[in-house]
Design an enzyme around this catalytic site. Structure first.
Site, PDB file in Angstrom:
ATOM      1  N   SER A  34       0.847  -1.188   0.000  1.00 41.53           N
ATOM      2  CA  SER A  34       0.000   0.000   0.000  1.00 41.53           C
ATOM      3  C   SER A  34       0.889   1.247   0.000  1.00 41.53           C
ATOM      4  O   SER A  34       1.779   1.349  -0.843  1.00 41.53           O
ATOM      5  CB  SER A  34      -0.947  -0.047   1.204  1.00 41.53           C
ATOM      6  OG  SER A  34      -1.980   0.896   1.079  1.00 41.53           O
ATOM      7  N   ASP A  60      -8.658  -6.836  -4.364  1.00 43.90           N
ATOM      8  CA  ASP A  60      -8.428  -5.441  -3.980  1.00 43.90           C
ATOM      9  C   ASP A  60      -9.305  -4.520  -4.805  1.00 43.90           C
ATOM     10  O   ASP A  60      -9.262  -4.532  -6.036  1.00 43.90           O
ATOM     11  CB  ASP A  60      -6.951  -5.106  -4.199  1.00 43.90           C
ATOM     12  CG  ASP A  60      -6.483  -3.872  -3.449  1.00 43.90           C
ATOM     13  OD1 ASP A  60      -7.328  -3.005  -3.152  1.00 43.90           O
ATOM     14  OD2 ASP A  60      -5.272  -3.780  -3.168  1.00 43.90           O
ATOM     15  N   HIS A  79      -8.201  -5.275  -0.059  1.00 42.87           N
ATOM     16  CA  HIS A  79      -6.883  -4.643   0.011  1.00 42.87           C
ATOM     17  C   HIS A  79      -6.074  -5.109   1.222  1.00 42.87           C
ATOM     18  O   HIS A  79      -4.860  -5.325   1.115  1.00 42.87           O
ATOM     19  CB  HIS A  79      -7.062  -3.123   0.048  1.00 42.87           C
ATOM     20  CG  HIS A  79      -5.788  -2.346   0.104  1.00 42.87           C
ATOM     21  ND1 HIS A  79      -4.866  -2.349  -0.923  1.00 42.87           N
ATOM     22  CD2 HIS A  79      -5.265  -1.549   1.083  1.00 42.87           C
ATOM     23  CE1 HIS A  79      -3.837  -1.573  -0.598  1.00 42.87           C
ATOM     24  NE2 HIS A  79      -4.051  -1.087   0.611  1.00 42.87           N
TER      25      HIS A  79
END
Length: 385
Positions: free
Chosen positions: A165, A334, A364
């Site tokens: 991320s 995701d 995610h």
């Protein structure tokens, strides 16, 4: 400053029969890195970075690994000597894919954060909290600060830089900004830039915080914190961190405990909650107890700015000079950073770079909960000496 100085604060007495101090794994340290000019203008006159380490740096400093945290993450990647578990314990530790018996692991709190690095809640040179006066920082700014940390630790080149991320954005920026200082670059669950949709989702979170009456343009220190706004921002974000199938499976349309969403004796605001609402309330309550609203704003703005091709002629040109061996991975469910973005990044990199898949139904956040799936491939392709 000598190389040993940053580690001295947590050194314990020498091991029996030796003159070598034993350093404690997973304990927060801090180091001053000097003034920092910022990409968007302005400067910070003195920057401190907080970090943790695990393992020992070898004689030629060739076994160093930098692990980057996500938006509201911290430096505690692995448990270490304390009792608190780490957020990537499945990946980092003795005998794990990132084996701390062999590698020296470093995790730094991002510039602008609230876990020890210079941020809005830090004191300025006059001793006042920065608050609304804290400057705009980018992912690139933080990476430049981390490069100074590496210098202080005597690390000229990382064996690997990895993250997921926002941590993946920082890892990618390392590969582009310092091509000679990264051997392996592991980028998980993010693309080469933040898309319009991702910026839009982030803007809604920022407005939730800024419109809280307690926010006071960021100068709320010493008074009530904008917990309502921060909690709402977390709710918005968390919906994108998880998947619809997970929400349906875990919560469906069920009420929370004895609460009935279809009973509202005193008007709509008095109705009971659905289970999924209770879950989001819980996630919000957890965050506001541990995170600073200003840091949430600063780091979210930094992530919105993420674009490895900015000022470099686009993504492909920016990565053309990258020398690292790239390892990319995406979470198949995701809906925040779609797998297609990882595929686009792979096509922009020199050579043939496959995108590994994390098979997770939760969305995610699979980059955190299911990171162990990448262990065998990471051992084989990255974490060998």
């Amino acid at each position: 400053m000598t190389v040993a100085d940053p580690l001295a604060a947590t050194a314990v007495p020498a091991a029996p029969g030796t003159d070598t101090p034993v350093h404690r794994d997973g304990v927060v340290r801090a180091v001053q890195i000097g003034a920092l000019q910022l990409e968007a203008g302005g400067a910070l006159p003195e920057v401190e970075l907080a970090y943790e380490t695990w393992g020992s740096l070898n004689a030629d400093a060739s076994n160093a690994v930098l692990i980057q945290h996500a938006l509201t993450g911290d430096t505690h990647v692995a448990q270490g000597h304390g009792l608190e578990p780490g957020w990537w314990d499945a990946l980092v530790g003795p005998g794990k894919p990132v084996d701390t018996n062999r590698f020296f692991v470093v995790a730094a709190n991002m510039l602008g954060g609230c876990y020890g690095s210079t941020g809005p809640s830090s004191s300025d040179p006059d001793g006042r909290a920065w608050g609304s006066r804290f400057p705009f920082v980018t992912i690139r700014d933080s990476v430049r600060a981390e490069a100074r940390l590496a210098d202080r630790l005597g690390i000229r080149r990382w064996h690997a830089v990895l993250g997921g991320s926002m941590g993946g954005a920082r890892a990618l920026e390392w590969g582009a900004t310092y091509p000679d200082r990264v051997r392996h670059c592991v980028v998980v669950a993010i693309g080469a830039y933040s898309t319009a949709e991702q910026i839009a989702l982030a803007q809604a979170q920022l407005l939730a915080i800024r419109q809280d009456p307690h926010f006071r343009d960021g100068d709320y220190y010493g008074g009530p914190a904008p917990v309502a706004g921060l909690g709402l921002a977390r709710r918005i974000a968390h919906i994108s961190y998880r998947s619809e199938p997970e929400f349906s499976f875990r919560f469906g349309r069920r009420g929370q405990g004895a609460e009935n969403p279809l009973e509202a004796p005193a008007g709509a605001a008095s109705r009971g909650r659905y289970q999924v609402e209770s879950y989001l309330d819980h996630q919000a309550d957890k965050l506001v107890q541990r995170f600073d609203a200003n840091s949430y704003v600063i780091l979210t703005e930094a992530l919105m700015s993420h674009d490895v091709g900015r000022g470099r002629g686009g993504v492909q040109r920016a990565l053309a000079s990258a020398k690292a061996e790239f390892f990319l991975a995406a979470v198949n469910s995701d809906r925040l950073y779609f797998p297609d973005q990882s595929e686009e990044l792979a096509r922009a990199l020199p050579g043939e770079v496959p995108v590994h898949t994390i098979d997770a139904k939760i969305g995610h956040d699979g980059f955190l909960t299911e990171i162990g799936q990448l262990g065998p491939e990471l051992r084989r392709k990255v974490f060998t000496l």
